[in-house]
Structures are given as C-alpha cells and as structure tokens.
Design an enzyme around this catalytic site. Structure first.
Site, short mmCIF file in Angstrom:
data_model
loop_
_atom_site.label_atom_id
_atom_site.label_comp_id
_atom_site.label_asym_id
_atom_site.label_seq_id
_atom_site.Cartn_x
_atom_site.Cartn_y
_atom_site.Cartn_z
N TYR A 82 0.83 -1.20 0.00
CA TYR A 82 0.00 0.00 0.00
C TYR A 82 0.87 1.25 0.00
O TYR A 82 2.05 1.22 0.34
CB TYR A 82 -0.95 0.00 1.21
CG TYR A 82 -0.25 0.16 2.54
CD1 TYR A 82 -0.03 1.42 3.09
CD2 TYR A 82 0.19 -0.96 3.27
CE1 TYR A 82 0.61 1.56 4.32
CE2 TYR A 82 0.82 -0.82 4.49
CZ TYR A 82 1.03 0.44 5.02
OH TYR A 82 1.66 0.59 6.23
N CYS A 83 0.25 2.37 -0.40
CA CYS A 83 0.91 3.68 -0.38
C CYS A 83 -0.18 4.74 -0.20
O CYS A 83 -1.33 4.41 0.08
CB CYS A 83 1.72 3.91 -1.65
SG CYS A 83 0.75 3.80 -3.17
N THR A 84 0.16 5.99 -0.37
CA THR A 84 -0.79 7.07 -0.07
C THR A 84 -2.03 7.02 -0.95
O THR A 84 -3.16 6.99 -0.46
CB THR A 84 -0.11 8.44 -0.22
OG1 THR A 84 1.08 8.47 0.57
CG2 THR A 84 -1.04 9.56 0.23
#
EC number: 1.14.-.-
Length: 314
Positions: free
Chosen positions: A188-190
């Site tokens: 996951y990331c922003t």
C-alpha cells in the site's frame, strides 16, 4: 525581490476541493500538453502540481468545486485519459501556493526501466476487503512509502522498509530474501501510484501473489469507519494539510520548513524546535549559517502575514 501571493483569510475561502489523481498510459505528446493544461488550471483558479511523462500523469490539485470539475473534464476529454480516476478530500484553506505543470522522465520515480504498469501490476483490493487480506497470517504487508511518511502512521503489522526515497525500494526488496517466506504480498501507499510500480516490480522479481490497496490509504480512510479500521496514526499528504486521518479530516501535524519532516504537537514543544529553523529531527545537523538564513526567511514570512499576504517560501 521576494515573491508574495495575496490570499483571502481561510474563513473567507470556505472549503476547497482537493483532487489527487494519476493514470498510467502511453503518452508521447506529454510535452506539448503542458502549456494547454497549465492554461486551463490557471483560468479556473486551480493550484497544485501535475507531473507529465511518457508514462502518464500524476499529481494533486485544489480549487473550487467548479474549477476542479472543469480541469477534470478537460483531462478526461483527452483520448489518453478517458479512464482517469481521482480521489477527493477537503481543505479549509487553499493547500497550494501556485499551479505547476512539470515534465518528468517518470510520473513516480523508481528508476527501474524494465517494468511497465500498463502491462503488469498486482491484484487490486478494494478498501472493504483490505482488512481480511492483511489479517491473514499468510500475508506479508509492506508499506512502500518513505520513512518520514511511515513515521506518523502505518497499517497494523506492516513491514516498514524505512527508505528515504522510492528509488531505494527495489534494492530493499533485492536485499531481503525473507520476503519470499509468505505466499501473499500486500502493498500500500498514499494514493495507489507507487504500488502500481512496486507491484509490477515484485512480479518481475518472481513474487506470484501480489496485491495492492486500490485507491491507497486515502481511499481506505475515506471509506472505512475508524472503529473498523486497522490503520494506526495519520497519513502524510504532500500539501499544507500535512496529514489526514479517518474520514479524511485534517490531522494535527505541522511541517518543519527547514527539513520538511512532519511534527506532532509534542515535537513542537521540544526545546529543539524553532519555527522554520529547526526541529527534533534536524537540529543536530544545522549550522549557525543555516539557522540565520532560516530565521531571515521566518521574518519575511511574518511580515507577509501582517500584510495579509502569503510568502511563497513558507
């Protein structure tokens, strides 16, 4: 001469709409598109940063609902961006000082030329299904963001690579052979864009079951109630809000304008904190020359504030 920007007080502005967007697509005419896109944004009072490259578009913009709608309509009218999606949040004050449309080699810099998210990526997981995936003991959860972002928030049980930049991520993967010990990788990331490249890279490295959170942390915080959430802390964002929490409410973090690290309210109370000059993260590496230069900038910011203006260096 110091650049200034006259800005109405936040209470006079109401809420601004913030749109985060990206789209991977073959885009050979990206350089010639820069001028027209800048003109549309300027004409509609939209500010922020948009990156254009051969591989597509990435960025965050803010403005009135009408202004953002006009820019998004202009983008989706382009044949390359008909499938463009975006994520919306709100800001009490304009979170950007100006509009910048920049030409880049990559819309998110990883430095691996052999991957193409248009061809191969991991499996998207909707926010409503994310908790079940990351709670599975057969899943290894990896945060693909940088250390200053992960410092203020993570998904429960996630591995933090503690990278300084996204360019370091491929080497981190290559140097950690234990990542193959679990059959599932969840990343996951922003907002999702770094995971497009990160999952493509993981697939190239031989990982078979690779998943990523669709819409990123921002979409998860928007859709999942706090009482059901496996997210701990706040999510760093690249604008003047600094962080957001569940429901995409603005967080309590501020930014050290000397080192660009997010600060908690407790950090601000530290004797090492001097606004715009140093903080708990950078005080030990600042020379007296650095401090005096930053103090002069703070004086200019204070003068601009008294005149009802915003200093572009703030």
């Amino acid at each position: 001469m110091t650049d200034m920007l006259t800005t109405p007080r936040p209470e006079a502005q109401g809420q601004f709409l913030v749109a985060a967007l990206y789209h991977f697509v073959a885009f050979p005419r990206f350089a010639e598109f820069r001028g027209p896109l800048q003109a549309v944004c300027d004409a509609n009072g939209v500010k922020g940063t948009l990156l254009l490259a051969h591989e597509g578009i990435n960025g965050t913009i803010a403005g009135t609902e009408a202004g953002i709608a006009t820019v998004l309509a202009y983008l989706t009218a382009q044949p390359e961006f008909t499938g463009l999606e975006h994520k919306e949040s709100r800001a009490a004050a304009m979170p950007f000082l100006r509009m910048k449309v920049r030409l880049k080699k990559e819309i998110v810099t990883m430095g691996v030329e052999t991957i193409d998210p248009n061809q191969v990526v991991g499996t998207y997981v909707e926010p409503k299904d994310w908790n079940a995936l990351i709670a599975d003991p057969e899943t290894l959860v990896i945060d693909t963001r940088n250390d200053y972002e992960t410092a203020i928030g993570l998904f429960r049980g996630a591995v933090d690579p503690q990278t300084k930049t996204f360019r370091e991520f491929p080497d981190w993967v290559r140097n950690h052979t234990g990542l193959h010990n679990k059959p599932k990788i969840a990343m996951y990331c922003t907002g999702g864009i770094r995971c497009e490249k990160a999952t493509a890279f993981m697939k190239e490295q031989g990982f078979e079951e690779v998943y990523h959170l669709k819409g990123g942390i921002l979409k998860y915080l928007e859709q999942i109630p706090a009482e059901e959430s496996l997210w701990d802390g706040a999510c760093f964002v690249f604008d003047e809000r600094v962080s957001v929490t569940h429901g995409l409410a603005e967080g309590e973090h501020t930014l050290c304008h000397a080192c660009r690290q997010p600060l908690t309210p407790e950090d601000v109370l530290s004797p090492h904190h001097e606004e715009g000059v140093s903080c708990v993260h950078c005080h030990a590496v600042r020379t007296e020359e650095d401090r005096e230069r930053y103090r002069e900038r703070q004086r200019q910011i204070a003068l601009a504030k008294k005149r009802g203006e915003r200093h572009l260096g703030s």
